[in-house]
Design a protein around this motif. Sequence first.
Motif, short mmCIF file in Angstrom:
data_model
loop_
_atom_site.label_atom_id
_atom_site.label_comp_id
_atom_site.label_asym_id
_atom_site.label_seq_id
_atom_site.Cartn_x
_atom_site.Cartn_y
_atom_site.Cartn_z
N ASN A 8 0.82 -1.26 -0.30
CA ASN A 8 0.57 0.19 0.22
C ASN A 8 1.21 1.30 -0.26
OD1 ASN A 8 -2.70 0.85 -0.05
ND2 ASN A 8 -2.59 1.53 2.24
N CYS A 9 2.42 1.13 -0.86
CA CYS A 9 2.94 2.07 -0.48
C CYS A 9 2.10 3.81 -1.58
CB CYS A 9 4.00 2.22 -1.31
SG CYS A 9 4.59 1.60 -2.99
N ASN A 10 1.05 3.30 -2.44
CA ASN A 10 0.61 4.03 -3.77
C ASN A 10 1.67 4.91 -4.48
OD1 ASN A 10 -1.93 4.11 -3.01
ND2 ASN A 10 -2.15 5.53 -0.95
N LEU A 11 2.48 4.05 -5.04
CA LEU A 11 3.61 4.62 -6.20
C LEU A 11 2.65 4.04 -7.29
CD1 LEU A 11 7.38 3.42 -4.91
CD2 LEU A 11 6.44 5.80 -5.14
N CYS A 12 2.24 3.33 -7.35
CA CYS A 12 1.67 2.48 -9.16
C CYS A 12 0.74 3.66 -9.48
CB CYS A 12 0.62 1.31 -9.02
SG CYS A 12 -0.26 1.75 -7.20
N VAL A 13 -0.39 4.67 -8.09
CA VAL A 13 -1.65 5.49 -8.39
C VAL A 13 -0.47 6.53 -8.40
CG1 VAL A 13 -3.31 6.86 -7.07
CG2 VAL A 13 -3.19 4.49 -7.09
N LYS A 14 0.22 6.89 -8.07
CA LYS A 14 1.05 8.43 -7.89
C LYS A 14 1.69 8.25 -9.64
CE LYS A 14 2.52 9.23 -2.82
NZ LYS A 14 2.59 9.16 -2.26
N THR A 15 2.11 7.37 -9.79
CA THR A 15 3.36 7.26 -11.04
C THR A 15 2.21 7.21 -12.62
OG1 THR A 15 4.86 5.94 -9.85
CG2 THR A 15 4.77 5.59 -12.75
N CYS A 16 0.63 6.82 -12.10
CA CYS A 16 -0.11 6.64 -13.61
C CYS A 16 -0.50 8.07 -13.93
CB CYS A 16 -1.37 5.76 -13.06
SG CYS A 16 -2.97 5.83 -14.11
N PRO A 17 0.24 8.18 -15.31
CA PRO A 17 -0.44 8.91 -15.73
C PRO A 17 -1.77 10.03 -16.21
CG PRO A 17 0.07 7.85 -17.24
CD PRO A 17 0.60 7.04 -16.23
N ASN A 18 -2.74 9.05 -15.69
CA ASN A 18 -4.56 9.49 -15.45
C ASN A 18 -4.57 10.03 -14.38
OD1 ASN A 18 -5.25 8.73 -18.23
ND2 ASN A 18 -5.37 6.14 -17.24
#
Length: 434
Positions: A82-92
Motif C-alpha cells: 500500500n505504498c501508492n507508488l502505482c497511483v502516483k505514477t499513473c499519468p491518468n
Amino acid sequence: IHSHLYIQNGDMDITISCHPYQNEQNQHKRNHKFKKMKSICKNNECTACYACINVCPKQCISMHKDTYGSLQPKIDENKCINCNLCVKTCPNNTPPTFNMPSACYASWIEEYKTRKKCASGGIGTMISQYAISKKQAIVYGSRFNKDFQATAFGTSNIRDIELFKGSKYVQSLIGHDTFKKIKTQLDRNEYVVFIGTPCQIAGLKGFLHREYENLLTVDLICHGVCPSDYLKEEVEYLCNRYNLKDIDDIRFRGNDEYNFCLSLWSNDQLKYCKREYSDYYLSGFLLGVTMRENCYTCKYARPERISDITIGDFIGLGNKIPFEYNVSNVSSVFINTQKGKEFYFNLCREEQTIKYIERPLEERLEYGPSLRYPFPRHNLNALFKENYTKYGFVKAIRITLKKKVIISRIKDSLPAIRYAYRIAKSLVAKFRHI
C-alpha cells in the motif's frame, strides 16, 4: 479477556483496546475496505502503459485481459504494501506537461531504399539511425516478436532499426522492466531515444518523475490501438487457413505497392496480402471498430504534445496551400521543445538525404482525428464487443464486418473483372472474324 492500556502523553490519555476478537474483526473490515478501494485508475482510462508495473517495489502488479481482451493491471493484494507508488505514477492521476508545437515541417527521406518499408517519410528511421551513429544512443521502438505481438525494444545496433520500420497498427507492449532499464541507462548518462505513442511516453515520464537532458522522446500521431491479442489471433488464423509457414514479418505500411495492406512475409517473400477494407483486421482498425476503450476518449489526441518531437502522416498536405513536391507518404514533424528543435536541426543539417519544408501548423491540424480529438468510435463497436465475448476475435470480426468487407472485395476486383471482360470480348470478336 478484554484489557486496556493507558498511555499518558502530555495532558492526553490514549486508550488502546487489546480485545483479540475485536482486533480480528477490525482487520477483516480494513481488508474488505482495502479490496474494494484498491485501484490504480479507472478501467476505461487505463492505457496499459506499464508504468505502474515498472514502479512497483514488490512486483505485485501484472497485466490481465479484461472481458474484451484489453490488458488491465491487477494487484496481488497479498504482496501489496500500500505504498501508492502505482497511483502516483499513473499519468491518468498525475497528468504530464503538454507543449504547443513551435514549428511544423513536411519531411521525408529522398533515398528510396531506406524509405521503402517506412510509413510516410521515414523520419522515425532517420532519427534512430542518427542517434545511434552520432550519439551512441540506445533507441527504443516497437518490433514484432515471434508470437506476432508488438513489443518495445531497445537497441544500440543500427541494423536493428529495420525491425522498427512501418506502422504496427496494434498495441505495443512495454513490458515489466523496460522503464526501469531506461532509468538505469539515463542515470549512467547514456543517451536514450524513446519512440512510441503519447500514452507510452506519458507512462515513461510518470515513472521517471523528472526530466533528463539525455532523453529524447518522439511520439507518434496515434489513430488508436487494438489489443495485442487481436492481431496475434488473426495472424495465427490466416497461417492455419492458408498453410503459411515461417512467417517472420507483418507489415501495414510502406512506400511501395503494399501501403495500407495487411501483408505477411517469410524471408522477405510475400505470402499473404489484403488491402485496407478488404481485410477484416485492418478494416476493423481503420474504421474504429476494434480499438481499446481508452482510445475513444484519448487524452493525448490534442494539438499540445507531451514529447520533444511528434511525427506522423502529413494528411491534407497541399490541399489548400500549394506544395511543389509529391505529397504522397510525407511525414509531418512537430517541434515541441528546445531539445527537440536542436536534435531535429542537427539531424537535417548532417543528413543530406532528408528534405524538410516548413509548413503552417494549422495545415496539419485541419484533419482533426488524433490531433484535435480522438478517432471516433464506429457504431459497430458495440456489436463487435458482443460478438467477441461469445466467439473471440476471429469469428467476431467476420460476423461484424462481413457485409462491408465483401462489398470492398467486390470493388477491388472490378478492375480485374473489367479487364478480363475486355480481353474475352476481344477474343470472341477475333474468332468470329476468323
